[in-house]
Scaffold this active site. Structure first.
Site, PDB file in Angstrom:
ATOM      1  N   GLY A  46      12.739  -4.858   7.530  1.00 54.34           N
ATOM      2  CA  GLY A  46      11.553  -4.105   8.860  1.00 54.34           C
ATOM      3  C   GLY A  46      11.442  -3.009   7.900  1.00 54.34           C
ATOM      4  O   GLY A  46      10.332  -3.030   7.436  1.00 54.34           O
ATOM      5  N   GLU A  47      12.003  -1.535   9.267  1.00 54.12           N
ATOM      6  CA  GLU A  47      10.214  -0.630   9.088  1.00 54.12           C
ATOM      7  C   GLU A  47      11.790   0.679   8.622  1.00 54.12           C
ATOM      8  O   GLU A  47      12.007   0.745   9.371  1.00 54.12           O
ATOM      9  CB  GLU A  47       9.546  -0.887   9.724  1.00 54.12           C
ATOM     10  CG  GLU A  47       8.143   0.644   8.976  1.00 54.12           C
ATOM     11  CD  GLU A  47       8.141   0.032   7.699  1.00 54.12           C
ATOM     12  OE1 GLU A  47       7.393  -0.147   7.565  1.00 54.12           O
ATOM     13  OE2 GLU A  47       7.616   1.221   7.545  1.00 54.12           O
ATOM     14  N   CYS A  77      17.013  -4.541   2.377  1.00 55.66           N
ATOM     15  CA  CYS A  77      15.623  -3.226   2.082  1.00 55.66           C
ATOM     16  C   CYS A  77      15.288  -2.399   3.026  1.00 55.66           C
ATOM     17  O   CYS A  77      15.502  -0.985   2.750  1.00 55.66           O
ATOM     18  CB  CYS A  77      14.233  -4.412   2.370  1.00 55.66           C
ATOM     19  SG  CYS A  77      12.385  -3.863   1.678  1.00 55.66           S
ATOM     20  N   ARG A 103      10.339   4.048  -2.063  1.00 51.36           N
ATOM     21  CA  ARG A 103      10.081   2.716  -0.990  1.00 51.36           C
ATOM     22  C   ARG A 103       8.626   2.359  -1.589  1.00 51.36           C
ATOM     23  O   ARG A 103       7.582   2.944  -2.324  1.00 51.36           O
ATOM     24  CB  ARG A 103       9.976   3.868   0.804  1.00 51.36           C
ATOM     25  CG  ARG A 103      11.275   4.096   1.078  1.00 51.36           C
ATOM     26  CD  ARG A 103      10.530   4.807   2.734  1.00 51.36           C
ATOM     27  NE  ARG A 103       9.699   3.771   2.993  1.00 51.36           N
ATOM     28  CZ  ARG A 103       9.115   4.504   4.268  1.00 51.36           C
ATOM     29  NH1 ARG A 103       9.185   5.280   4.491  1.00 51.36           N
ATOM     30  NH2 ARG A 103       8.041   3.465   4.981  1.00 51.36           N
ATOM     31  N   ARG A 136       6.919  -5.440   0.358  1.00 50.55           N
ATOM     32  CA  ARG A 136       6.768  -3.822   1.103  1.00 50.55           C
ATOM     33  C   ARG A 136       8.018  -3.433   0.132  1.00 50.55           C
ATOM     34  O   ARG A 136       9.077  -3.035   0.261  1.00 50.55           O
ATOM     35  CB  ARG A 136       6.381  -3.931   1.337  1.00 50.55           C
ATOM     36  CG  ARG A 136       5.031  -4.069   1.671  1.00 50.55           C
ATOM     37  CD  ARG A 136       4.120  -3.381   3.159  1.00 50.55           C
ATOM     38  NE  ARG A 136       4.643  -3.545   4.220  1.00 50.55           N
ATOM     39  CZ  ARG A 136       5.018  -2.181   4.522  1.00 50.55           C
ATOM     40  NH1 ARG A 136       5.067  -0.891   4.806  1.00 50.55           N
ATOM     41  NH2 ARG A 136       6.632  -1.788   6.172  1.00 50.55           N
ATOM     42  N   HIS A 172      15.299 -10.086  -0.109  1.00 47.05           N
ATOM     43  CA  HIS A 172      15.945 -10.371   1.121  1.00 47.05           C
ATOM     44  C   HIS A 172      16.630 -12.285   1.029  1.00 47.05           C
ATOM     45  O   HIS A 172      15.287 -13.344   1.133  1.00 47.05           O
ATOM     46  CB  HIS A 172      14.188 -11.037   2.416  1.00 47.05           C
ATOM     47  CG  HIS A 172      13.861  -9.706   2.526  1.00 47.05           C
ATOM     48  ND1 HIS A 172      13.980  -9.518   4.330  1.00 47.05           N
ATOM     49  CD2 HIS A 172      13.138  -9.306   2.174  1.00 47.05           C
ATOM     50  CE1 HIS A 172      13.070  -7.777   4.030  1.00 47.05           C
ATOM     51  NE2 HIS A 172      12.815  -7.454   3.137  1.00 47.05           N
ATOM     52  N   GLU A 174      17.643 -13.897   2.993  1.00 46.82           N
ATOM     53  CA  GLU A 174      18.303 -14.324   4.532  1.00 46.82           C
ATOM     54  C   GLU A 174      16.589 -15.274   4.440  1.00 46.82           C
ATOM     55  O   GLU A 174      16.835 -16.183   5.379  1.00 46.82           O
ATOM     56  CB  GLU A 174      17.879 -13.500   6.061  1.00 46.82           C
ATOM     57  CG  GLU A 174      16.732 -12.651   6.093  1.00 46.82           C
ATOM     58  CD  GLU A 174      16.574 -11.263   5.485  1.00 46.82           C
ATOM     59  OE1 GLU A 174      16.873 -11.463   3.926  1.00 46.82           O
ATOM     60  OE2 GLU A 174      15.661 -10.763   5.461  1.00 46.82           O
TER      61      GLU A 174
HETATM   62  N1  GLN Z   1       8.287  -0.693   3.282  1.00 45.16           N
HETATM   63  C1  GLN Z   1       9.946  -1.273   4.210  1.00 45.16           C
HETATM   64  C2  GLN Z   1      10.529   0.159   4.127  1.00 45.16           C
HETATM   65  O1  GLN Z   1       9.806   1.234   3.745  1.00 45.16           O
HETATM   66  C3  GLN Z   1      10.212  -2.255   3.968  1.00 45.16           C
HETATM   67  C4  GLN Z   1       9.886  -3.279   3.695  1.00 45.16           C
HETATM   68  C5  GLN Z   1      11.081  -4.507   4.081  1.00 45.16           C
HETATM   69  O2  GLN Z   1      12.935  -3.840   4.642  1.00 45.16           O
HETATM   70  N2  GLN Z   1      10.746  -5.611   4.101  1.00 45.16           N
HETATM   71  O3  GLN Z   1      10.709   1.118   4.511  1.00 45.16           O
END
Ligand code: GLN
Length: 189
Positions: A46-47, A77, A103, A136, A172, A174
């Site tokens: 996620g983020e 991630c 990151r 990302r 990922h 999943e």
């Molecule tokens: N770029 C995201 C972060 O810095 C991580 C991306 C992801 O979980 N697919 O949190």
């Protein structure tokens, strides 16, 4: 067996679905009391900044650390970033694993990619490459004892690690049909 999936934001539904497919009850975790009775926890992609802020707002930081001190946790991630001790940026971290994470190490969203990896811990005697989707994604810039690297890209970049019952992946599982990483995590539990 009940396994939690941190459901503050990000790709939690995909993990809950896979857990059901392999016969495990997947529980969405949003509040400290949701952790009760769980055998392990998946922290999805996620983020990481948003996830960290929400975890602070929901008073989840200490309950998550206490849970992890006894149980298996797998960060994917953003979840890998959240589990790290060091990322060189100021944002809420659980600070569990002895890893340094960078990151967005492969560039922006457009630089997302798919590849296959040889991951010896998954291959019980036979060698079938694992499909790895990077979005990302972060990379492991340093992995310190007792944490161990368990997967690298062909150029040597470390993209998965394990420290006892804690697991992190830059990619990922999943989003693929290959469930070996989920099974591996259940084995750690
Ligand atoms: N770029 C995201 C972060 O810095 C991580 C991306 C992801 O979980 N697919 O949190």
């Amino acid at each position: 067996m009940k396994v939690g999936v941190l459901a503050l934001q990000g790709a939690f539904r995909e993990h809950v679905k896979i857990l059901h497919r392999i016969g495990v009850e997947g529980i969405e975790v949003r509040l400290p009391e949701d952790l009760e009775g769980l055998e392990g926890l998946i922290i999805p992609g996620g983020e990481s900044t948003t996830m960290g802020k929400l975890a602070v707002n929901y008073n989840l930081m200490e309950p998550l650390r206490n849970f992890a001190s006894e149980k298996a946790v797998w960060g994917i991630c953003a979840g890998m970033i959240f589990m790290a001790k060091e990322i060189g940026m100021n944002q809420p971290l659980l600070g569990l694993m002895d890893i340094v994470v960078e990151r967005n190490a492969f560039g922006r969203q457009a630089d997302s990619f798919k590849t296959t990896l040889n991951i010896p811990v998954l291959n019980n005697g036979y060698c079938k490459p694992f499909p790895a989707v990077f979005i990302r994604a972060p990379k492991l810039s340093s992995v310190k004892e007792p944490a161990q690297v368990i997967a690298n890209l062909p150029d040597g970049t470390a993209v998965a690690a394990q420290q006892g019952k804690w697991l992190v992946t830059s990619f990922h599982p999943e989003l693929t049909e290959d469930l070996r990483f989920h099974h591996y995590f259940l084995k750690l539990i």
